[in-house]
Design a protein around this motif. Structure first.
Motif, short mmCIF file in Angstrom:
data_model
loop_
_atom_site.label_atom_id
_atom_site.label_comp_id
_atom_site.label_asym_id
_atom_site.label_seq_id
_atom_site.Cartn_x
_atom_site.Cartn_y
_atom_site.Cartn_z
N ARG A 257 0.84 -1.19 0.00
CA ARG A 257 0.00 0.00 0.00
C ARG A 257 0.88 1.24 0.00
O ARG A 257 1.94 1.26 0.61
N VAL A 258 0.40 2.26 -0.65
CA VAL A 258 1.09 3.54 -0.67
C VAL A 258 0.52 4.35 0.49
O VAL A 258 -0.70 4.54 0.58
N PRO A 259 1.37 4.81 1.41
CA PRO A 259 0.85 5.57 2.54
C PRO A 259 0.24 6.89 2.07
O PRO A 259 0.75 7.54 1.17
N ALA A 260 -0.84 7.25 2.69
CA ALA A 260 -1.51 8.51 2.37
C ALA A 260 -1.74 9.27 3.66
O ALA A 260 -1.94 8.67 4.71
N SER A 261 -1.72 10.57 3.56
CA SER A 261 -1.99 11.36 4.75
C SER A 261 -3.49 11.38 5.01
O SER A 261 -4.30 11.32 4.08
N ALA A 262 -3.84 11.44 6.26
CA ALA A 262 -5.26 11.47 6.63
C ALA A 262 -5.87 12.79 6.17
O ALA A 262 -5.22 13.84 6.24
#
Length: 68
Positions: free
Chosen positions: A46-51
């Protein structure tokens, strides 16, 4: 004479010659290639994403107008 570049298999870490004849590159084998494909298919990578922040926070665009 040029030296053959060697890379590590992203799955198992085995040395892999980077040559056109290696049809599984950058993997060392079909098995490692299939394991990696399975990880992508099961969404293990998964590619981390900001909340998401509060609406309008850090947004330069004007928000919806409110009726006074």
């Amino acid at each position: 004479m040029s030296q053959v570049r060697t890379v590590k298999c992203p799955q198992c870490g085995a040395p892999v010659p980077w040559v056109p004849e290696n049809r599984y590159r950058p993997f060392c084998s079909e098995r490692c290639k299939q394991i990696d494909l399975g990880a992508w298919a099961s969404e293990s990578y998964r590619v981390p994403a900001s909340a998401p922040g509060d609406p309008g926070e850090g947004d330069d665009a004007p928000g919806p107008r409110q009726n006074d």
